[in-house]
Design an enzyme around this catalytic site. Structure first.
Site, short mmCIF file in Angstrom:
data_model
loop_
_atom_site.label_atom_id
_atom_site.label_comp_id
_atom_site.label_asym_id
_atom_site.label_seq_id
_atom_site.Cartn_x
_atom_site.Cartn_y
_atom_site.Cartn_z
N HIS A 139 1.04 -1.32 -0.13
CA HIS A 139 0.06 0.25 -0.06
C HIS A 139 0.92 1.15 -0.08
O HIS A 139 2.02 1.17 0.72
CB HIS A 139 -0.79 0.07 1.40
N ASP A 216 3.08 -4.58 7.82
CA ASP A 216 1.89 -3.71 7.93
C ASP A 216 0.87 -4.51 7.90
O ASP A 216 0.65 -5.49 7.14
CB ASP A 216 1.96 -2.96 6.40
N GLN A 219 -4.49 -4.82 7.10
CA GLN A 219 -5.63 -5.83 6.44
C GLN A 219 -5.46 -7.10 7.29
O GLN A 219 -6.52 -8.04 6.91
CB GLN A 219 -5.51 -5.92 5.18
N LYS A 242 -10.33 -0.11 10.92
CA LYS A 242 -10.47 -1.29 9.87
C LYS A 242 -10.86 -2.39 10.70
O LYS A 242 -11.30 -3.57 10.16
CB LYS A 242 -9.30 -1.55 8.97
N CYS A 380 -5.02 2.48 -3.58
CA CYS A 380 -3.63 3.14 -2.97
C CYS A 380 -2.42 2.11 -3.14
O CYS A 380 -1.88 2.01 -2.12
CB CYS A 380 -3.73 3.59 -1.43
#
Ligand code: C6P
Length: 422
Positions: A139, A216, A219, A242, A380
């Site tokens: 991302h 990261d 998600q 999220k 993104c």
């Protein structure tokens, strides 16, 4: 009263995954929204998830009855707010398997967390000729901060390739790790492809060469059990909004060793032990990285979101979403003209696709007329779009409150788009 279509058949989902969808959906009143006479079908949780009433109520309770700043007052309300804020930090630590709540830095979100680490590396680690290793599926939040840090320090950004299926080429990734590599920054789950990366193996590869790893997890944390201790990562970043929590709050996990080593990100109140015009002595972790009044209600709301997820169980959430993913993949993949973007063996709750001859924005607009919310665009992750030679994709993403009936509505909607454009 107008008839509402897109009715939700919760029974089928319940049988498949042991999630009581009806009860869960009742916790999210926004799902009752009617769009153009259709019940909202919200398939955009990778962008931001909805918030259960437990989170909304916790925010409202804090703001209406407990509001005060933290760590700055001796009065009753301030002590109460400080206790709740500390408790939220402990909940986050337990949720991700961090051994010590001081390893949990509250930030504004994943973007802020990664910028904090990249700025720290730029100021204290990176030198001309050093390398930062990322991957082609990152991302922008895990590209641009590193690009900026490299530009300013004279280090080089190195990008490991992906395969046509949207998996990391692990051999190529390992081959890029050298004595010049100062950090590997990799996504746990790709937001554009859904790929789940084998981050534990990547961390082992990097550590074998003495290279730290930032993951990261924007998600990943909402969809699967993450244990930073088991992974062995040096840094792990994610966002509250999220994972059923509020916006404006996120987390950076860091090992004690790294957090003590890195310089502060921003200066201001609470990140200091003492200040004179000659010299400032910085506070201990985590406060060293939390300058200014924090997002107090939001952190406490994130704690409520964690309680909510724990009550359902991460395994049940993962199983439910996986069922929806497989169901959607099979149905969309069977439609003539649909190209699935991202067909990795291990995937989380994201299906990206294009439809021959129809721009993704048109798909999004037509689906919206029927109350079906998906995300269209580059997500993104422009380098991912460049890799597949597409300007954009349509992306459906799932959360615990979605159902198979909603996937059916999506599939019918896509078929309708094809008829409109035929
Ligand atoms: N992806 C999406 O629709 P923030 O904005 O800081 O909460 O999260 C940034 C971010 C970082 N990494 C990954 C893998 C992400 O998916 C995101 C956010 C959203 O896919 C908005 S672009």
């Amino acid at each position: 009263m107008a008839t509402v279509s897109n009715q939700v058949d919760t029974a089928a989902t319940t049988a498949a995954t042991k999630i009581d969808s009806e009860r869960i959906r009742a916790d999210f009143p926004v799902l009752e929204t009617v769009v153009n006479g259709n019940r909202l079908v919200y398939l955009d949780s990778a962008a931001t998830s909805h918030k259960p009433m437990a989170v909304v109520d916790r925010l409202a309770r804090f703001m209406s009855h407990e509001n005060a700043t933290v760590r700055r007052g001796v009065h009753y309300l301030s002590e109460r707010a400080t206790f709740a804020h500390d408790q939220a930090r402990s909940k986050v630590a337990a949720f991700i398997g961090a051994g010590d709540p001081r390893q949990v830095i509250f930030t504004r979100g994943t973007t802020d967390s990664i910028n904090l680490v990249a700025a720290g590396f730029e100021r204290s680690i990176l030198k001309p000729g050093d390398e930062v290793l990322i991957t082609h599926m990152e991302h922008h939040a895990n590209i641009v901060p590193w690009q900026m840090a490299c530009e300013r320090s004279g280090a080089k950004l190195v990008v490991a390739p992906i395969t046509e299926a949207g998996e990391l080429d692990l051999e190529a990734l390992e081959a890029e790790m050298s004595e010049r590599t100062r950090i590997v920054a990799v996504t746990h789950v790709s937001n554009a492809l859904g790929t789940i990366n084998p981050v534990k193996a990547i961390i082992e590869m990097a550590h074998a060469r003495g290279i730290p790893v930032l993951v990261d997890g924007a998600q990943a944390v909402p969809h699967m059990k993450v244990d930073v201790g088991d992974l062995g990562c040096d840094f792990y970043a994610f966002s509250g909004h999220k994972m059923l929590g509020p916006t404006g709050i996120g987390v950076l996990f860091g090992t004690t060793e790294w957090l003590e080593r890195l310089p502060p990100y921003q200066g201001g109140g609470d990140m200091i032990l003492s200040v004179t015009f000659e010299k400032t002595v910085y506070n201990v972790i985590p406060h060293k990285f939390e300058a200014g009044t924090p997002a107090i209600a939001e952190a406490i709301g994130l704690g409520a979101a964690i309680d909510y997820m724990n009550a359902i169980g991460l395994d049940a959430i993962s199983a439910h979403e996986h069922d929806l993913l497989e169901y959607a993949t099979a149905q969309l993949g069977a439609i003539e003209g649909v190209r699935l973007i991202g067909t990795a063996r291990e995937k989380a709750a994201v299906v990206s696709f294009t439809v021959e001859g129809i721009h993704p924005h048109d798909i999004g607009t037509i689906l919206d007329q029927d109350g079906i919310a998906i995300r269209v665009g580059h997500h993104c992750a422009q380098p991912v779009m460049q890799f597949y030679g597409v300007p954009a994709t349509a992306r459906a993403s799932f959360a615990v409150y979605n159902t198979r009936a909603e996937v059916d509505a999506l599939v019918t909607g896509v078929q309708k788009c094809i008829e409109v454009f035929r």
